[in-house]
Write an enzyme that holds these catalytic residues in place. Structure first.
Site, short mmCIF file in Angstrom:
data_model
loop_
_atom_site.label_atom_id
_atom_site.label_comp_id
_atom_site.label_asym_id
_atom_site.label_seq_id
_atom_site.Cartn_x
_atom_site.Cartn_y
_atom_site.Cartn_z
CD GLU A 56 -5.79 -0.43 2.46
OE1 GLU A 56 -5.68 -1.54 3.01
OE2 GLU A 56 -6.33 -0.27 1.36
CB SER A 101 -9.45 -3.06 3.97
OG SER A 101 -10.02 -4.21 3.46
NE ARG A 120 -3.75 -2.30 0.06
CZ ARG A 120 -3.50 -3.37 -0.71
NH1 ARG A 120 -2.50 -3.36 -1.59
NH2 ARG A 120 -4.26 -4.43 -0.64
C1 FAD Z 1 -15.85 -1.04 -1.39
C2 FAD Z 1 -14.37 -0.80 -1.51
C3 FAD Z 1 -13.52 -1.84 -1.84
C4 FAD Z 1 -12.14 -1.63 -1.94
N1 FAD Z 1 -11.34 -2.68 -2.28
C5 FAD Z 1 -10.01 -2.49 -2.37
C6 FAD Z 1 -9.15 -3.58 -2.72
O1 FAD Z 1 -9.57 -4.70 -2.96
N2 FAD Z 1 -7.81 -3.32 -2.78
C7 FAD Z 1 -7.29 -2.09 -2.54
O2 FAD Z 1 -6.06 -1.91 -2.62
N3 FAD Z 1 -8.08 -1.05 -2.21
C8 FAD Z 1 -9.42 -1.21 -2.13
N4 FAD Z 1 -10.23 -0.15 -1.81
C9 FAD Z 1 -9.63 1.15 -1.52
C10 FAD Z 1 -9.44 2.06 -2.75
O3 FAD Z 1 -10.37 1.77 -3.78
C11 FAD Z 1 -8.02 1.98 -3.31
O4 FAD Z 1 -7.04 2.29 -2.33
C12 FAD Z 1 -7.83 2.93 -4.49
O5 FAD Z 1 -6.58 2.67 -5.09
C13 FAD Z 1 -7.90 4.40 -4.09
O6 FAD Z 1 -8.03 5.15 -5.29
P1 FAD Z 1 -8.84 6.53 -5.29
O7 FAD Z 1 -8.75 7.10 -6.64
O8 FAD Z 1 -10.20 6.33 -4.74
O9 FAD Z 1 -7.95 7.36 -4.28
P2 FAD Z 1 -8.46 8.49 -3.26
O10 FAD Z 1 -9.24 7.84 -2.16
O11 FAD Z 1 -9.09 9.59 -4.01
O12 FAD Z 1 -7.07 8.95 -2.67
C14 FAD Z 1 -6.29 8.09 -1.90
C15 FAD Z 1 -4.91 8.74 -1.76
O13 FAD Z 1 -4.31 8.77 -3.05
C16 FAD Z 1 -3.96 10.11 -3.40
N5 FAD Z 1 -4.18 10.28 -4.83
C17 FAD Z 1 -5.31 10.02 -5.54
N6 FAD Z 1 -5.11 10.30 -6.84
C18 FAD Z 1 -3.84 10.76 -6.95
C19 FAD Z 1 -3.05 11.22 -8.03
N7 FAD Z 1 -3.51 11.27 -9.28
N8 FAD Z 1 -1.78 11.60 -7.78
C20 FAD Z 1 -1.29 11.57 -6.52
N9 FAD Z 1 -2.00 11.15 -5.45
C21 FAD Z 1 -3.25 10.75 -5.67
C22 FAD Z 1 -4.84 11.01 -2.56
O14 FAD Z 1 -4.23 12.25 -2.31
C23 FAD Z 1 -4.99 10.19 -1.28
O15 FAD Z 1 -3.93 10.43 -0.41
C24 FAD Z 1 -11.61 -0.34 -1.71
C25 FAD Z 1 -12.46 0.71 -1.39
C26 FAD Z 1 -13.84 0.49 -1.29
C27 FAD Z 1 -14.74 1.65 -0.97
#
Ligand code: FAD
Length: 299
Positions: free
Chosen positions: A291, A221, A171
């Site tokens: 996380e 998670s 992560r």
């Molecule tokens: C129902 C559910 C299931 C999930 N299952 C999983 C899973 O199986 N595995 C897993 O790893 N995660 C899972 N997640 C968590 C999440 O989807 C992942 O961590 C995903 O990669 C986050 O992406 P995001 O665009 O939503 O990031 P955000 O939540 O928008 O941001 C997360 C972090 O990334 C940074 N960020 C976002 N975009 C950028 C960018 N372009 N440049 C620099 N920094 C950036 C933000 O500043 C923040 O610090 C789940 C979430 C939910 C709600």
């Protein structure tokens, strides 16, 4: 400083005092002073250089599926990347802009009969968030498939990082350390059998829906996997499923998730997280690390 970003950037969609609860997967969070939804990389660069020049705090979000925005909202400018959605397949590679949904990238790979991304079929983040977090599931990780990412550094320099330079870990990626903004990523895949790829994605999504509370708002998670344990099992064994503060509840379906059952606030989420951490520490001596990222200002 009397900033009016709408006047400064009339061509960019910019909202003032915009509730972030409209964008976050938990449906919580106060207002962003300013929220921009750029549609081109050039617009992102313009906004970033403006923030640097005017010392305006800047936060970049993707799909907001892995964070809790506090109830006081976020200072300065929040850029949400989800209008940067271009996905291009070239041979065995898929190139995607940062705001493309990871799920859409997996579908593009499947449609081109490319294998390697099936694990991400149900990860609801953006490509930028997936690189930032090294998102993974079912034995797959973003680091196994990303060959390069284009990153805008705080200096204004746009640099391409290869897989080694992205320094992926559990992560984690280098983007968490260098304050960069992921603009795009390239996924290096292998030719495969389209039907098998499709079946695998469907199978993983069925497993996910059976185990995870996808019918309720959450941020996935909440805790990292502690060495030698599973966070969900510790929380389950501690009898914490169903524990509720306000509208935030430890899921009764999957103990690693905290769901928003009734207009929960970020403060409710924070209180549940603290109680879970304290209880697990007290009962099992294990310090659960988050996380999920908690950002913004208190109310
Ligand atoms: C129902 C559910 C299931 C999930 N299952 C999983 C899973 O199986 N595995 C897993 O790893 N995660 C899972 N997640 C968590 C999440 O989807 C992942 O961590 C995903 O990669 C986050 O992406 P995001 O665009 O939503 O990031 P955000 O939540 O928008 O941001 C997360 C972090 O990334 C940074 N960020 C976002 N975009 C950028 C960018 N372009 N440049 C620099 N920094 C950036 C933000 O500043 C923040 O610090 C789940 C979430 C939910 C709600």
């Amino acid at each position: 400083m009397n900033t009016n970003l709408r006047q400064e950037f009339p061509a960019i969609k910019i909202l003032k005092d915009e509730p972030l609860s409209k964008y976050t997967f938990t449906h919580t969070g106060g207002n962003a002073d300013w929220l921009a939804l750029p549609t081109t990389v050039d617009q992102v660069q313009q906004l970033v250089s403006y923030c640097t020049a005017h010392q305006l705090p800047l936060t970049v979000l993707g799909n907001a599926s892995n964070l809790i925005v506090k109830d006081g909202g976020i200072d300065g400018l929040v850029i949400i990347t989800t209008e940067l959605t271009k996905i291009t397949v070239r041979g065995n590679q898929v190139e995607a802009q940062a705001g493309a949904a990871y799920i859409d990238v997996t579908k593009a790979a499947r449609d081109a009969a490319l294998t390697g991304l099936e694990f991400a079929a149900g990860i609801p983040g953006s490509v930028g968030g997936a690189v930032f977090m090294n998102a993974g599931a079912y034995g797959g990780e973003t680091r196994f498939v990303v060959s390069a990412a284009t990153v805008l550094l705080p200096t204004g320099e746009v640099r391409t990082f290869n897989n080694d330079q992205l320094a992926f870990g559990y992560r984690h990626s280098v983007v968490q350390d260098n304050q960069g903004i992921v603009l795009a990523a390239t996924f290096a895949l292998q030719p495969g059998d389209q039907e098998k790829i499709s079946n695998k994605m469907n199978e993983l999504n069925t497993r996910r829906a059976a185990r995870q509370p996808l019918e309720l708002p959450s941020c996935g998670s909440v805790f990292k996997r502690p060495t030698g344990y599973y966070a969900g099992k510790l929380i389950h064994d501690a009898g914490l499923q169903g524990y509720t503060v306000g509208g935030a509840q430890v899921s009764t379906k999957h103990a690693g998730f905290i769901v928003n059952v009734n207009h929960g606030t970020a403060a409710d989420y924070q209180a549940v997280i603290k109680h879970v951490q304290d209880t697990v520490k007290e009962k099992y001596g294990v310090q659960l690390q988050r996380e999920v990222r908690i950002i913004g200002r208190d109310k």
